[in-house]
Design an enzyme around this catalytic site. Structure first.
Site, short mmCIF file in Angstrom:
data_model
loop_
_atom_site.label_atom_id
_atom_site.label_comp_id
_atom_site.label_asym_id
_atom_site.label_seq_id
_atom_site.Cartn_x
_atom_site.Cartn_y
_atom_site.Cartn_z
N GLU A 80 -23.67 -33.46 -21.05
CA GLU A 80 -24.05 -34.50 -20.10
C GLU A 80 -24.79 -35.64 -20.80
O GLU A 80 -24.68 -36.80 -20.40
CB GLU A 80 -24.89 -33.88 -18.97
CG GLU A 80 -24.10 -32.90 -18.09
CD GLU A 80 -23.83 -31.53 -18.74
OE1 GLU A 80 -24.44 -31.24 -19.79
OE2 GLU A 80 -23.00 -30.78 -18.22
N ASP A 110 -27.43 -30.27 -10.83
CA ASP A 110 -28.26 -29.32 -11.57
C ASP A 110 -28.05 -29.44 -13.09
O ASP A 110 -28.84 -28.90 -13.86
CB ASP A 110 -27.91 -27.90 -11.14
CG ASP A 110 -27.76 -27.76 -9.64
OD1 ASP A 110 -28.47 -26.96 -9.05
OD2 ASP A 110 -26.91 -28.46 -9.03
N HIS A 132 -26.61 -24.46 -8.74
CA HIS A 132 -25.55 -25.25 -8.08
C HIS A 132 -26.04 -25.75 -6.73
O HIS A 132 -25.25 -25.89 -5.80
CB HIS A 132 -24.28 -24.40 -7.87
CG HIS A 132 -23.69 -23.85 -9.12
ND1 HIS A 132 -24.09 -22.65 -9.65
CD2 HIS A 132 -22.75 -24.33 -9.95
CE1 HIS A 132 -23.41 -22.41 -10.76
NE2 HIS A 132 -22.59 -23.41 -10.98
C1 TPP Z 1 -25.08 -27.87 -18.58
C2 TPP Z 1 -23.87 -27.43 -17.82
N1 TPP Z 1 -22.84 -28.28 -17.64
C3 TPP Z 1 -21.76 -27.91 -16.92
C4 TPP Z 1 -21.68 -26.66 -16.36
C5 TPP Z 1 -20.46 -26.25 -15.52
N2 TPP Z 1 -19.64 -25.26 -16.22
C6 TPP Z 1 -19.80 -23.94 -16.05
S1 TPP Z 1 -18.83 -23.02 -17.04
C7 TPP Z 1 -18.09 -24.40 -17.71
C8 TPP Z 1 -17.06 -24.26 -18.78
C9 TPP Z 1 -17.61 -23.57 -20.01
O1 TPP Z 1 -16.59 -23.38 -20.94
P1 TPP Z 1 -16.86 -22.56 -22.27
O2 TPP Z 1 -18.17 -22.97 -22.85
O3 TPP Z 1 -15.69 -22.70 -23.13
O4 TPP Z 1 -17.06 -21.05 -21.80
P2 TPP Z 1 -15.98 -20.09 -21.10
O5 TPP Z 1 -16.11 -20.31 -19.62
O6 TPP Z 1 -14.65 -20.43 -21.62
O7 TPP Z 1 -16.40 -18.72 -21.47
C10 TPP Z 1 -18.64 -25.56 -17.14
C11 TPP Z 1 -18.26 -26.93 -17.48
C12 TPP Z 1 -22.79 -25.80 -16.59
N3 TPP Z 1 -22.80 -24.55 -16.10
N4 TPP Z 1 -23.85 -26.20 -17.31
#
Ligand code: TPP
Ligand code: TPP
Ligand code: MG
Ligand code: MG
Lengths: 337, 422, 337, 422
Positions: A60, A85, A129
């Site tokens: 972000e 959040d 969330h």
């Molecule tokens: C700081 C933050 N930004 C965005 C999110 C929303 N979000 C949750 S999981 C995700 C994808 C994460 O992908 P990755 O790191 O590759 O892990 P995976 O789900 O593939 O195990 C996102 C964008 C979050 N939880 N926290």
């Protein structure tokens, strides 16, 4: 006129503006091919191409920093933060850079950019969330903060935000994306289709920033609200049979002080109503403003009805959420005192 | 807590805290610094795959040899006119710095920062870029403004926060900004300019423009999350941007080991993202020019970003608020083995027969004159003090494009208060 | 008793606690060998070794994140952020992690950690060495925020903060590091030596968090202040000959509501006074609290005297700073109304 | 703005936006993925200089070959008991995931996340660590808890936010926490655990303890500033920590190219900081075990951090809120060329003669039984719904160690409100 829910209205605002202005680019996590986890940007990549709507890395701080650079170049970026959040990693760029760019350069550089983010609770999203961090932005000079409560406003305000030449934080109460949630969570959900503000013109129009709306006229007490809480306020007033005037602030900075003052001077009583934690919430600012400006008209103390000063709990969602019961008690107290 | 003694089969851990070789009282010793011979590093085509040139992150691109001769494939073969102009600009920066430093000591402003010994990283880079390219500097690249003919008086007025300050006295001294000269507003917050530069470059690419962005960051500030944000975005979208890391080996009192320099170079960060990382002798103006040109060519050819580590030394204190003799040996900078960029370029020009001591002395005099004249001009418009040059209502401008009601009210309040003070 | 300025008192708090508790570690930019740009940690590395006092990379997000991990292990880290203006890259770790760790784990993990930071203006530091961001932390559940106004309190409060089992933000008004600045900037600076609160015991003592002090007793109007503003408030009251009661809040979360209420109920008038920008500042919270709890005792509106809603300007330092002139006008108004 | 057309000597820039090879409707094709033969990668001594093993970041450490034989220097030579236990744990994770996924679909909770295909990155790593080492996981390493014998019922109660939930219903389902089992509380905020793990490891080193930390992060989340913060601190202080990057190639709908995978590997990030980066077949439990052991040895010997990229594939949707068929070809996971970690370990055990189909089927039945029993036990304590298991006053506990006045008042308010609702 077409009927839209909030998501459709927000999508339409993007579409209308991207069509009008080639300098608008849309970006954020999952906003490209997929169209965003709430689908607010669906179809834009297909229509406007990958260099105007694209997925970003999950950072972000990077999203905001890069958007600032784009705006400095002369584009008008609209960036989505997936959930409010998760806006904090971008907080430094917002506060230290976006908020002060025009000032520190005496107008040489300014940043026409919008940061949109789904916000607020009521969806069993747990503590990450569900947050309502608007007060953190309201305290920062140089940033406008907008929170719509219905599809018509969402589209008109978002277009106004995109056209604004200063950075705008645009928080979208996700609980009301699909329908005007009034806080009576045991009742069946109403869709937007039944609400007059779901009639949304197809094309371009604006709802000006900094202007509140009187969501419900009344005489006995003023409720200052925004976002989801506007619907809760109206429903509570009806349920309790209280002749409350509900003001939908729409923009919290700059706030529409005239509308607030006029209403409170008329009713003599005021309840400030938001979902965010109480201490240091924007309700404190509203309470202070009302008290400073309407002191001699007030017949009872300005009350704050808010979320509690705890993180948003998962299972106790409805005990945390400032719903009709909490507001109802406050309204009765405001009228009794 | 389970502790060491209960797990005899496991060794005790210990924290490693990096510490510089020399502290006050110690003899400074730069003999461990590896300095490849000038001209010894290959110069690849800009279209090379970054994976093939990882070595460039672990060496030192140098053009000027110990005699001041330009050697090897990185020699940018500049005409004497350009060389002289670069020398002049670097000399001007130093004269200007000295003068403004003194002005701060005389109480004419609150703060000043010099770039002594680091003039080349700004001046030579600026000459290698197009004037239309946008620079995102730190507070130590005043050389860009000088190289782009930004008026000295403008700079001084900013330092003095006086009536001539186009930034209306709002910024700390030396936080210049000038859009027309492609000089992005300096931020007091370290590192924030880095992703902004990438965003600017991405915007230029989105619009099919041809201008690129160049950013500078200090060795210390590379630790900020924004460094990673910037390089990640730049690598993913192959943004047309040059990401300079000015490794002057100090961050206020903290040596570069605390920023990670013990284990590898800063240019190696590029390797981590799969983009080229060039390590360059930052005190060699020709090497800086050549590396910048190479990276600019790559960027202009849609080949993406380049990280350039400019290996140099912060010869003086961090700022007027700093006394480096408290944390490092005195005069460490004088012993820096890569020399002084001004002297090196001067020696080169002398060797070419395109310069002589008389012209040098005359130029120095002339620059002194120019700076003095500019200062006089600037000081006519005031210096910083308790009676500011800006009027009180101006304080409320530019928070937003239009003044909202609350700022209007506060402006009235400030005016009333000023009246009451009298 | 030894006489100390604020820096010496803060340094002594570190020293006393590091000596008592081997789990205390001190870290931050330039805090190691050099002892910090304001020298608050001078001598600690020499005395306690490099693994208990060390320089960190320049990344406030990293400093806070790593401190959280250390506290989770069982250490009690005390981290310095070089200027409060640079705390934002660490904002996410503070808000999302430090503030919620105990809650989200139902007490399984908690974070005894202190984040110290020089803060506030009055030193011609421009917009990035002058900020007062306390309100941003006050709004976040799970974080305590402390702001001392003199050497005795600084040491006692810092020791209490270090001993506290929850994260504490400790803002040190840098304008009063060397002397109790009263806002009369044209007058010569007084050093701490002449102030009774500069008498600071050598050893261990605490000043409890959450308890305000009555910095000046009075009957006609209550001034709620903290940090530098306490001295400005006292000086203004004297200069204007107003019998003001000046409350030094010392901790803003949790705030000492009893002391506030008792004073306002006694005086019937209240001025809230801080240096931070006004909108959404902690003054709004104080104003709201006072109004909610003392409504029927108030004889005039609660006023806020604050910094303006602009970034901190460099040259107009004294026009921005809420000094005696601004406060004086408000006090007169509070008494007239 | 000056544009392209005015600068004819400069080419027009264009933005590069990475795009995966296949979208819904396309045939998924993994043939471009380079897969070095099992056993082909050298295994250096842990005391090796990181600069000598940069190659390990660009290959793939594999132990199990296509026939399920363990080959080469990375073979951890585990006894059959351990192998069977690892198989059992991975199978348990899968059974558990299926069951809880279904529970969410049945409305018994708000949310669930599976780790199908990624069981090895948690289970094998957990077996290679000491039980006392502290793990800082993401939401996809439930396998650690299973490997460390954390009761299934406890896990389920958390997922249900029911009366048995030790986290008092405060956290989103699957955000487990258990200090005793060395499982750090999962955060909803991506990446924050990474610097925390480094801080924990630094603390262990400061105290002369012998426990190390291990952290996991997703490919997508490596873009966060906290990733850089963590690796910077870890490298500078040589913190005893294993930094795992689980590259399952997707971040919700976003493929790993948007996280930077087009230009290099994630293991290469380590190279950028001068620390070892190992790239490992994440679907090969023995390779995961071996790499983890190697990194743990390094950490325990005060040699500092290691980055391990675990190359794997997210076989199912991101979570119960996600439908991957909207953004990638259906059943892409089934075609993943590195197979299924469970099947691969099973084949290995079969090959060793230490396992057979009957025992496998019996084990599966037994695990199903265990999960069903645990679920029954958990559901006795409730599932998530509009009448929460926690009482209202509990909502105010644990914000601080002690309840301050304002929370006491709010607690009274909440109680009064609950009364009014009735
Ligand atoms: C700081 C933050 N930004 C965005 C999110 C929303 N979000 C949750 S999981 C995700 C994808 C994460 O992908 P990755 O790191 O590759 O892990 P995976 O789900 O593939 O195990 C996102 C964008 C979050 N939880 N926290
Ligand atoms: C975000 C942030 N943190 C801390 C500071 C305080 N600070 C100003 S300059 C400096 C040192 C920077 O060192 P380096 O990046 O190496 O640049 P140099 O001064 O050597 O050119 C620090 C810590 C700041 N300005 N911004
Ligand atoms: Mg430096
Ligand atoms: Mg992933």
């Amino acid at each position: 006129m077409p009927v839209m829910n909030m998501i459709q209205a927000i999508n339409s605002a993007h579409d209308v503006m991207m069509d009008r202005d080639p300098n608008i680019v849309v970006m954020g996590e999952d906003v490209g091919y997929f169209g965003g986890v709430f689908r607010a940007t669906e179809g834009l990549q297909k229509k406007y191409g990958r260099s105007r709507t694209f997925d970003t890395p999950i950072t972000e701080g990077g999203i905001v920093g890069v958007a600032i650079g784009m705006a400095a170049y002369g584009l008008r970026p609209v960036a989505e933060i997936q959930f409010a959040d998760y806006i904090y990693p971008g907080f430094d760029q917002i506060v230290s850079e976006a908020g002060r760019m025009r000032y520190r350069t005496a107008g040489e550089w300014f940043l026409p950019m919008v940061i949109r983010s789904p916000y607020g609770g009521g969806i069993f999203g747990g503590q990450t969330h569900s947050q309502s961090p608007e007060a953190l932005f309201a305290h920062v000079a140089g940033i406008k903060t907008v929170i719509p409560s219905n599809p018509y406003d969402a589209k008109g305000l978002l277009i106004a935000a995109i056209e604004d030449n200063d950075p705008v934080i645009f928080f979208e109460p996700k609980r009301i994306y699909n329908g005007p949630f009034d806080g009576f969570y045991e009742r069946p959900v109403t869709p937007w289709a039944k609400h007059p503000a779901a009639e949304v013109p197809e094309g371009y129009y604006t709802v000006p920033l900094g202007k509140a709306a009187i969501a419900r006229a009344g005489n006995d007490v003023t409720i200052l609200a925004y976002g989801t809480m506007v619907h809760v306020a109206i429903a509570t007033a009806e349920a309790e049979g209280i002749d409350a005037e509900v003001i939908d602030l729409r923009t919290i900075v700059p706030v529409d002080i005239e509308t607030i003052e006029a209403s409170v001077k008329k009713t003599g009583r005021c309840v400030v109503f938001h979902e965010a934690t109480r201490t240091g919430g924007f309700g404190a600012e509203l309470s202070a403003l009302v008290q400073e400006r309407c002191f001699y008209h007030l017949e009872s103390p300005v009350q704050r009805v808010t979320g509690f000063d705890t993180p948003y709990p998962h299972s106790l969602e409805w005990a945390y959420f400032p719903g009709p019961a909490r507001l109802g008690l406050a309204l009765k107290k405001a009228l009794e005192d | 807590m389970k502790r060491q003694k209960e797990r005899p089969n496991r060794p005790a851990l210990a924290l490693h805290v990096p510490e510089p070789d020399a502290r006050p009282g110690d003899e400074v010793d730069f003999s461990h610094i590896e300095i490849p011979a000038a001209g010894s590093v290959m110069r690849p085509d800009v279209a090379v795959a970054p994976s093939e040139i990882r070595d460039l992150a672990y060496t030192l691109i140098r053009v000027l040899d110990d005699e001041g001769k330009a050697v090897g494939p990185w020699d940018p073969r500049l005409d004497p006119e350009t060389l002289r102009r670069m020398l002049r600009d670097m000399m001007m920066v130093r004269v200007y710095d000295d003068r403004m430093y003194r002005a701060q000591r005389q109480g004419k402003t609150s703060f000043y920062m010099k770039c002594t010994g680091e003039e080349a990283v700004a001046v030579a880079a600026a000459h290698a870029l197009d004037r239309e390219d946008m620079c995102f500097p730190t507070y130590r690249q005043q050389g860009i403004l000088v190289a782009r003919d930004y008026p000295l008086t403008e700079m001084m007025c900013q330092v003095y926060s006086n009536a001539g300050d186009k930034l209306k006295g709002r910024q700390l001294p030396i936080m210049y900004s000038d859009r027309e000269h492609g000089f992005f507003t300096i931020s007091g917050n370290l590192g924030t300019q880095y992703p902004q530069a990438v965003g600017w470059g991405m915007a230029s690419a989105i619009k099919g423009d041809s201008r690129i962005a160049a950013a500078w960051i200090g060795d210390g500030a590379t630790a900020e999350g924004d460094f990673h944000n910037a390089v990640t975005f730049a690598a993913v979208y192959r943004a047309p941007v040059i990401l300079n890391i000015v490794n002057n080996q100090w961050a206020i009192s903290t040596f570069s080991g605390i920023a990670g320099a013990e284990l590898t170079t800063f240019a190696a960060r590029g390797v981590g993202y799969g983009i080229p990382g060039l390590r360059v002798d930052g005190n060699d103006p020709l090497a800086v020019y050549a590396a910048t040109s190479w990276a600019a060519d790559r960027a202009r050819s849609n080949l993406g970003p380049t990280i350039i580590e400019l290996f140099t030394y912060r010869v003086e204190g961090h700022s007027t608020s700093d006394d480096p003799s408290v944390y490092r040996p005195q005069n460490a900078g004088a012993k820096w083995p890569l020399g002084d960029p001004l002297e090196r370029l001067k020696a080169h020009l002398l060797g070419l027969g395109e310069w002589d001591e008389e012209r040098h002395a005359a130029l120095l005099d002339q620059l002194g004159e120019e700076v003095r004249a500019a200062q006089k001009q600037a000081e006519k418009q005031g210096t910083l003090g308790n009676s500011p040059a800006q009027d009180i209502p101006s304080m409320f401008d530019d928070v937003f494009e239009e003044l909202p009601w609350h700022l209007k009210e506060q402006r009235e309040q400030a005016i009333a208060e000023a009246g009451a003070k009298k």
